[in-house]
Scaffold this active site. Structure first.
Site, PDB file in Angstrom:
ATOM      1  N   GLY A 210      49.371  66.526  38.298  1.00  0.00           N
ATOM      2  CA  GLY A 210      48.107  66.217  37.788  1.00  0.00           C
ATOM      3  C   GLY A 210      47.047  67.204  37.539  1.00  0.00           C
ATOM      4  N   ASN A 211      45.871  67.037  37.247  1.00  0.00           N
ATOM      5  CA  ASN A 211      44.785  68.143  37.366  1.00  0.00           C
ATOM      6  C   ASN A 211      43.588  67.775  37.920  1.00  0.00           C
ATOM      7  OD1 ASN A 211      43.339  67.319  34.796  1.00  0.00           O
ATOM      8  ND2 ASN A 211      45.222  66.971  33.908  1.00  0.00           N
ATOM      9  N   ARG A 212      42.577  68.469  37.732  1.00  0.00           N
ATOM     10  CA  ARG A 212      41.537  68.266  38.411  1.00  0.00           C
ATOM     11  C   ARG A 212      40.413  67.797  37.583  1.00  0.00           C
ATOM     12  NH1 ARG A 212      40.563  73.980  41.407  1.00  0.00           N
ATOM     13  NH2 ARG A 212      38.551  73.209  41.327  1.00  0.00           N
ATOM     14  N   SER A 213      40.599  67.281  36.347  1.00  0.00           N
ATOM     15  CA  SER A 213      39.674  66.941  35.595  1.00  0.00           C
ATOM     16  C   SER A 213      38.829  65.548  36.174  1.00  0.00           C
ATOM     17  CB  SER A 213      40.171  66.527  34.005  1.00  0.00           C
ATOM     18  OG  SER A 213      39.277  65.958  33.416  1.00  0.00           O
TER      19      SER A 213
END
Ligand code: CTP
Length: 406
Positions: A210-213
């Site tokens: 995933g990512n931190r958005s």
């Protein structure tokens, strides 16, 4: 008496308890708030709570402190009047100009922007009398927020919930920042589609890449588009923020799901904004069972495959007149990199911001440059994400063909 900047009117409904949280958020963000509960509201939340949270006595009666002429002064001196919850009764009174208590007097004397956040049972909201009152008030420039859909008092569910206090506080902040321009419905009749959040690509049933958005910028875009009168579809990937009232939210998980939802929603949209952080790669295989560690055995490497580029696909297949907007987060060569990305993705506008430690991810503020395909470039100074969202919609509007030309 201190000069009130925001008047928070509270109507007599169970959602009055949510107004306490709204009040707390407004005072914490530095606003001076005078609370004006109706007599019915005081059955739900008492005067002591309003006074303690606002740091000033709640104004309840036309006949209190008569020498200060509160029924005129409160409205005249406010920069914003927000009523949450607004009952069906209050909507009717406001629409017809009745003034039989302090709050309704304040609504008649206010010359500042007025935001009404209705909350009531679905039947009451849908009744033609209420709908006509809402139309009358909107026609006069009052911002009547669409109620949220969900659990109502008791076991009922439906449209009629007060939007979350966080949402209302952000809306108030936007109206204060833009003044009456915040009330312009310049996107009325337009359908816009916004993606927000970050995709998650599963490795097994419990793990993902995933990512931190946080989704905050995409949600700000959706919220401002609703406030400007647009019909909004928000494709939301793994965001834990309250739904922007009035937007249709489609929840997705992976890049593939996001692509499918975006292609479907944007077929007849006037504008599409890709604010989501889409994973460029996904694990080539998704294990059907949880991957186990084994002592003495090296872990399997994770093989990745490319995900579709949703923005490039949407831009390539867009119907005539549709404006397609991308976002880009760069760590270096921000403008040159942004220009190259705008060209390679084939979109009309690209909002570029510099990311790095403590910048942008999860924060309430943003700073960016909006590049357009004709070579134009507009710097948006550091400020709330709503402010950037408004500038993006301004830029979209400049590129949209006039309504009648289709
Ligand atoms: N985007 C997309 N589909 C992808 C990746 C990105 O639609 N698979 C969109 C994002 O929503 C954003 C824009 O493309 O609007 C730019 O994303 P970014 O990740 O900065 O661009 P990339 O093409 O992934 O370039 P980079 O090589 O810098 O990661």
């Amino acid at each position: 008496m201190d000069r009130p900047r925001i008047v928070l009117g509270v109507g007599g409904g169970i959602a009055a308890y949510k107004a306490c949280e709204l009040l707390r958020r407004l005072t914490e963000s530095g606003h001076e708030v005078r609370v004006v509960p109706t007599a019915a509201a005081l059955h739900f939340v008492g005067e002591a709570t309003w006074s303690a949270l606002s740091g000033a006595p709640a104004a309840t009666e036309v006949w209190e402190r008569v020498h200060e002429v509160p029924h005129v002064r409160l409205g005249q001196e406010a920069d914003l009047v927000v009523v949450a919850p607004t009952t069906a009764d209050l909507l009717a009174k406001a629409a017809t100009g009745l003034a039989d208590d302090l709050l309704t007097n304040t609504l008649l004397t206010a010359r500042c922007p007025v935001v009404l956040a209705p909350a009531m049972h679905t039947e009451m909201w849908e009744h033609p009398a209420t709908q006509q009152n809402v139309a009358t008030l909107r026609g006069r420039g009052v911002l009547v927020v669409e109620p949220a859909v969900g659990r109502l008092t008791g076991v009922d569910t439906g449209k009629g919930r007060l939007p979350e206090p966080e949402e209302l506080a952000l809306l108030c902040r936007r109206v204060l920042a833009r003044g009456t321009a915040a009330l312009d419905a310049d996107l009325a009749g337009r359908h816009v589609v916004v993606s927000a959040g970050g995709t998650r690509e599963p490795l097994d049933p419990v793990r993902y890449l995933g990512n931190r958005s946080s989704g905050k910028q995409g949600y700000a875009l959706a919220r401002t588009a609703v406030a400007r009168g647009a019909r909004v579809t928000l494709v939301s990937a793994n965001v834990s923020l309250p739904e922007p009232a009035g937007a249709r939210v489609v929840e997705v998980g992976t890049a593939e799901e996001l692509r499918e939802a975006m292609v479907k929603a944007s077929a007849e949209a006037d504008a599409v904004v890709m604010a989501a952080a889409v994973a460029d790669f996904r694990p080539a295989a998704r294990a059907s069972q949880k991957i186990k560690k084994r002592d003495g055995v090296a872990p399997e490497p994770v093989a990745l495959v490319r995900n579709p580029d949703v923005l490039a696909e949407l831009a390539a297949g867009r119907p005539a007149g549709q404006v397609v907007v991308g976002f880009a987060a760069e760590t270096e060569n921000v403008l040159a990199g942004g220009r190259a990305k705008l060209a390679s993705k084939g979109c009309d506008l690209l909002v570029v911001n510099q990311v790095g430690e403590r910048r942008t991810f999860g924060s309430e503020e943003n700073e960016a440059v909006i590049l357009d395909a004709d070579g134009g470039e507009e710097a948006v100074p550091h400020g709330p994400k709503e402010a950037l969202a408004d500038r993006v919609w301004d830029a979209v509007l400049r590129r949209l063909p006039p309504r009648d030309a289709g």
